[in-house]
Write a protein that holds these residues in place. Structure first.
Motif, PDB file in Angstrom:
ATOM      1  N   LEU A 241      43.756  35.118  48.421  1.00 46.53           N
ATOM      2  CA  LEU A 241      42.706  35.243  48.628  1.00 46.53           C
ATOM      3  C   LEU A 241      42.372  33.790  48.779  1.00 46.53           C
ATOM      4  CD1 LEU A 241      41.851  38.251  46.284  1.00 46.53           C
ATOM      5  CD2 LEU A 241      41.821  38.579  49.103  1.00 46.53           C
ATOM      6  N   LYS A 242      42.147  32.914  48.289  1.00 47.15           N
ATOM      7  CA  LYS A 242      41.173  31.705  48.724  1.00 47.15           C
ATOM      8  C   LYS A 242      41.892  30.850  49.060  1.00 47.15           C
ATOM      9  CE  LYS A 242      41.335  30.585  42.974  1.00 47.15           C
ATOM     10  NZ  LYS A 242      41.360  29.418  42.413  1.00 47.15           N
ATOM     11  N   ASN A 243      43.106  31.277  50.261  1.00 46.61           N
ATOM     12  CA  ASN A 243      44.175  30.331  51.299  1.00 46.61           C
ATOM     13  C   ASN A 243      42.867  31.001  52.303  1.00 46.61           C
ATOM     14  OD1 ASN A 243      45.747  28.918  49.302  1.00 46.61           O
ATOM     15  ND2 ASN A 243      47.378  30.283  50.857  1.00 46.61           N
ATOM     16  N   GLY A 244      42.704  32.557  52.157  1.00 43.43           N
ATOM     17  CA  GLY A 244      41.272  33.295  53.876  1.00 43.43           C
ATOM     18  C   GLY A 244      42.847  33.576  54.212  1.00 43.43           C
ATOM     19  N   ARG A 245      44.451  33.557  54.868  1.00 41.01           N
ATOM     20  CA  ARG A 245      44.535  33.400  56.271  1.00 41.01           C
ATOM     21  C   ARG A 245      44.953  34.340  56.319  1.00 41.01           C
ATOM     22  NH1 ARG A 245      47.683  28.744  53.861  1.00 41.01           N
ATOM     23  NH2 ARG A 245      46.558  27.088  54.264  1.00 41.01           N
ATOM     24  N   GLN A 246      45.052  35.713  55.439  1.00 40.67           N
ATOM     25  CA  GLN A 246      45.158  37.033  55.541  1.00 40.67           C
ATOM     26  C   GLN A 246      44.436  37.966  54.711  1.00 40.67           C
ATOM     27  OE1 GLN A 246      49.072  36.249  52.523  1.00 40.67           O
ATOM     28  NE2 GLN A 246      49.961  36.897  54.543  1.00 40.67           N
ATOM     29  N   ASN A 247      44.532  39.033  55.697  1.00 41.03           N
ATOM     30  CA  ASN A 247      43.590  40.295  55.343  1.00 41.03           C
ATOM     31  C   ASN A 247      43.920  41.178  53.896  1.00 41.03           C
ATOM     32  OD1 ASN A 247      44.772  42.020  55.741  1.00 41.03           O
ATOM     33  ND2 ASN A 247      44.074  41.959  58.101  1.00 41.03           N
ATOM     34  N   ILE A 248      43.091  41.820  52.802  1.00 40.28           N
ATOM     35  CA  ILE A 248      43.454  42.102  51.817  1.00 40.28           C
ATOM     36  C   ILE A 248      43.954  43.622  52.694  1.00 40.28           C
ATOM     37  CG2 ILE A 248      42.381  44.528  50.169  1.00 40.28           C
ATOM     38  CD1 ILE A 248      41.127  41.535  49.956  1.00 40.28           C
ATOM     39  N   ASN A 249      44.816  44.542  53.738  1.00 40.80           N
ATOM     40  CA  ASN A 249      45.794  45.180  53.193  1.00 40.80           C
ATOM     41  C   ASN A 249      47.043  43.860  53.999  1.00 40.80           C
ATOM     42  OD1 ASN A 249      44.542  47.170  53.896  1.00 40.80           O
ATOM     43  ND2 ASN A 249      43.679  47.333  56.141  1.00 40.80           N
ATOM     44  N   GLU A 250      46.957  42.886  54.600  1.00 43.46           N
ATOM     45  CA  GLU A 250      48.454  41.907  54.823  1.00 43.46           C
ATOM     46  C   GLU A 250      47.965  41.683  53.307  1.00 43.46           C
ATOM     47  OE1 GLU A 250      47.714  40.498  59.063  1.00 43.46           O
ATOM     48  OE2 GLU A 250      46.595  39.556  57.576  1.00 43.46           O
ATOM     49  N   ILE A 251      47.628  41.163  52.411  1.00 43.94           N
ATOM     50  CA  ILE A 251      47.760  41.062  50.842  1.00 43.94           C
ATOM     51  C   ILE A 251      48.376  41.630  50.187  1.00 43.94           C
ATOM     52  CG2 ILE A 251      47.128  39.945  48.629  1.00 43.94           C
ATOM     53  CD1 ILE A 251      45.090  38.239  50.780  1.00 43.94           C
ATOM     54  N   ALA A 252      48.315  43.187  50.155  1.00 40.58           N
ATOM     55  CA  ALA A 252      48.465  43.960  49.360  1.00 40.58           C
ATOM     56  C   ALA A 252      50.298  44.126  50.138  1.00 40.58           C
ATOM     57  CB  ALA A 252      48.198  45.501  49.431  1.00 40.58           C
ATOM     58  N   LEU A 253      50.330  44.446  50.768  1.00 43.11           N
ATOM     59  CA  LEU A 253      52.002  44.466  51.601  1.00 43.11           C
ATOM     60  C   LEU A 253      52.485  43.452  51.287  1.00 43.11           C
ATOM     61  CD1 LEU A 253      53.739  46.282  53.237  1.00 43.11           C
ATOM     62  CD2 LEU A 253      52.696  45.063  55.150  1.00 43.11           C
ATOM     63  N   LYS A 254      52.088  42.020  51.420  1.00 45.29           N
ATOM     64  CA  LYS A 254      52.858  41.179  51.390  1.00 45.29           C
ATOM     65  C   LYS A 254      53.542  40.855  49.063  1.00 45.29           C
ATOM     66  CE  LYS A 254      52.863  36.184  51.691  1.00 45.29           C
ATOM     67  NZ  LYS A 254      53.880  36.142  52.277  1.00 45.29           N
ATOM     68  N   LEU A 255      52.479  41.562  49.436  1.00 50.06           N
ATOM     69  CA  LEU A 255      52.811  41.563  46.340  1.00 50.06           C
ATOM     70  C   LEU A 255      53.505  42.979  46.629  1.00 50.06           C
ATOM     71  CD1 LEU A 255      49.736  40.087  46.086  1.00 50.06           C
ATOM     72  CD2 LEU A 255      51.944  39.334  45.667  1.00 50.06           C
ATOM     73  N   GLY A 256      54.118  44.225  47.935  1.00 50.66           N
ATOM     74  CA  GLY A 256      54.184  44.849  47.262  1.00 50.66           C
ATOM     75  C   GLY A 256      53.576  46.244  46.615  1.00 50.66           C
ATOM     76  N   PHE A 257      52.407  46.424  46.760  1.00 50.30           N
ATOM     77  CA  PHE A 257      51.615  47.145  46.785  1.00 50.30           C
ATOM     78  C   PHE A 257      51.087  48.870  47.747  1.00 50.30           C
ATOM     79  CE2 PHE A 257      49.546  43.502  44.406  1.00 50.30           C
ATOM     80  CZ  PHE A 257      48.632  43.935  42.675  1.00 50.30           C
ATOM     81  N   THR A 258      51.190  49.584  46.487  1.00 49.54           N
ATOM     82  CA  THR A 258      51.540  51.165  47.888  1.00 49.54           C
ATOM     83  C   THR A 258      50.937  50.743  48.550  1.00 49.54           C
ATOM     84  OG1 THR A 258      51.925  52.188  45.382  1.00 49.54           O
ATOM     85  CG2 THR A 258      51.555  53.467  47.724  1.00 49.54           C
ATOM     86  N   ASP A 259      49.405  50.410  48.599  1.00 48.31           N
ATOM     87  CA  ASP A 259      48.299  50.107  50.222  1.00 48.31           C
ATOM     88  C   ASP A 259      47.089  49.394  49.581  1.00 48.31           C
ATOM     89  OD1 ASP A 259      47.026  52.203  48.260  1.00 48.31           O
ATOM     90  OD2 ASP A 259      47.761  53.482  49.793  1.00 48.31           O
ATOM     91  N   ALA A 260      45.884  49.405  50.363  1.00 43.34           N
ATOM     92  CA  ALA A 260      45.451  48.513  50.230  1.00 43.34           C
ATOM     93  C   ALA A 260      44.648  49.280  48.857  1.00 43.34           C
ATOM     94  CB  ALA A 260      43.950  48.175  51.290  1.00 43.34           C
ATOM     95  N   SER A 261      44.159  50.359  48.796  1.00 38.39           N
ATOM     96  CA  SER A 261      43.243  51.337  47.403  1.00 38.39           C
ATOM     97  C   SER A 261      43.995  50.895  46.834  1.00 38.39           C
ATOM     98  CB  SER A 261      43.345  52.159  48.179  1.00 38.39           C
ATOM     99  OG  SER A 261      42.890  53.628  47.194  1.00 38.39           O
ATOM    100  N   HIS A 262      45.622  51.040  46.301  1.00 40.72           N
ATOM    101  CA  HIS A 262      46.066  50.246  45.084  1.00 40.72           C
ATOM    102  C   HIS A 262      46.051  49.239  44.517  1.00 40.72           C
ATOM    103  CE1 HIS A 262      49.929  50.256  43.226  1.00 40.72           C
ATOM    104  NE2 HIS A 262      48.747  50.490  41.992  1.00 40.72           N
ATOM    105  N   PHE A 263      46.373  48.306  45.594  1.00 35.44           N
ATOM    106  CA  PHE A 263      45.913  47.163  45.630  1.00 35.44           C
ATOM    107  C   PHE A 263      44.330  46.779  44.956  1.00 35.44           C
ATOM    108  CE2 PHE A 263      44.497  42.201  47.386  1.00 35.44           C
ATOM    109  CZ  PHE A 263      44.567  41.776  45.974  1.00 35.44           C
ATOM    110  N   ASN A 264      43.239  47.761  45.292  1.00 39.95           N
ATOM    111  CA  ASN A 264      41.462  46.584  45.069  1.00 39.95           C
ATOM    112  C   ASN A 264      41.601  46.939  43.897  1.00 39.95           C
ATOM    113  OD1 ASN A 264      40.287  45.758  46.826  1.00 39.95           O
ATOM    114  ND2 ASN A 264      41.324  46.895  48.124  1.00 39.95           N
ATOM    115  N   LYS A 265      42.330  48.718  43.322  1.00 38.98           N
ATOM    116  CA  LYS A 265      42.057  49.074  41.896  1.00 38.98           C
ATOM    117  C   LYS A 265      43.060  48.222  40.692  1.00 38.98           C
ATOM    118  CE  LYS A 265      43.674  53.722  39.911  1.00 38.98           C
ATOM    119  NZ  LYS A 265      44.254  54.509  39.545  1.00 38.98           N
ATOM    120  N   MET A 266      43.894  47.761  40.906  1.00 35.07           N
ATOM    121  CA  MET A 266      44.951  46.735  40.879  1.00 35.07           C
ATOM    122  C   MET A 266      44.052  45.900  40.197  1.00 35.07           C
ATOM    123  SD  MET A 266      47.386  49.222  39.124  1.00 35.07           S
ATOM    124  CE  MET A 266      47.917  47.786  38.145  1.00 35.07           C
TER     125      MET A 266
END
Length: 282
Positions: A241-266
């Protein structure tokens, strides 16, 4: 002549005596003797030496000795053999020392308050640091080596205190802690590889079943392996998030969360704010 034997690489003991109870004897080990208090005479290889509080004697296996106690005396004995030298110089020990230092420096707990909370450890650590302060100013032969050994003792004491704080009375043995650190180190190393962060794949890497590795990590760290994985992923998310190169959806996918919603929740559950707000604050 009496000969005392020990088959431990190192043995440390304390003895308070008003009268020496042992005959003239030799050992099959080396022995360092520290006089805590008392006065008297130490007879070593038929030569007599007066002793007082603070005196130190170092005996070889072939040395014969006994004490004549003048006033009640407290002794501290360090008995050791060549096996201790082998253990000290063993390559794996050096690697383990480096691993402990690295873990301490990278551990987030280092910013959450005092690393040492046990009163006795604090007192001992203070004594070691006082000695280190004095030795650091000396330039005589071996002074640098003494400083390095004292530094190692300080860091190991802090590491041990951290382990006891983390694991309590169930503090694992060195072997168990080594394996646990390997598992947790693997998780930290592969935080950005969603496939490798799957519990079954972590277990396979360490030749364990998914069920067993879950039980093992929980037993020795008091935290489930799933919690370790989530916390590690969220720590990586902070950096992404600090690096700012990827959006929330991309970060969620990269880290193996089900989707952006799951990432946001956790993220919000563990960090107290949403990923988007965390990015704005950075």
């Amino acid at each position: 002549m009496k000969r005392f034997n020990s088959y431990h690489s190192l043995n440390v003991s304390r003895l308070s005596l008003t009268q020496w109870e042992f005959p003239t004897h030799k050992h099959n080990f080396y022995e360092l003797i520290f006089i805590e208090k008392g006065i008297g005479t130490h007879v070593l290889n038929e030569l007599s030496f007066g002793y007082k509080a603070g005196d130190v004697f170092l005996l070889r296996p072939e040395d014969a000795h006994y004490f004549k106690i003048g006033k009640p005396t407290d002794f501290i004995f360090l008995r050791f053999n060549e096996q201790l030298f082998i253990e000290k110089l063993e390559g794996g020990k050096t690697a383990k020392w480096m691993e402990v230092i690295k873990t301490l420096l990278q551990n987030p707990s280092a910013i959450n308050g005092s690393l040492v909370t046990d009163a006795t450890d604090q007192k001992h650590l203070q004594s070691l640091l006082h000695i280190l302060l004095i030795e650091f100013t000396k330039t005589c032969v071996y002074s640098r080596e003494v400083v390095l050994e004292l530094f190692g003792a300080v860091m190991m004491m802090v590491a041990r205190s951290q382990s006891i704080t983390q694991y309590g009375e169930q503090c694992p043995s060195n072997l168990e802690l080594d394996r646990l650190n390997q598992v947790l180190g693997y998780i930290r190393l592969n935080a950005l590889d969603a496939e490798k962060m799957r519990i079954e794949n972590i277990a396979a890497h360490f030749a364990m079943s998914a069920n067993y590795i879950s039980i093992y990590v929980k037993k020795h760290s008091q935290v489930s392996i799933q919690q370790h994985i989530i916390q590690t992923k969220l720590k990586s998310a902070e950096q992404l998030l600090k690096n700012g190169r990827q959006n929330i959806n991309e970060i969620a996918l990269k880290l193996g969360f089900t989707d952006a919603s799951h990432f946001n929740k956790m993220y919000k559950k563990y960090k107290g704010l949403s990923p988007s707000l965390a990015r704005q604050l950075n």
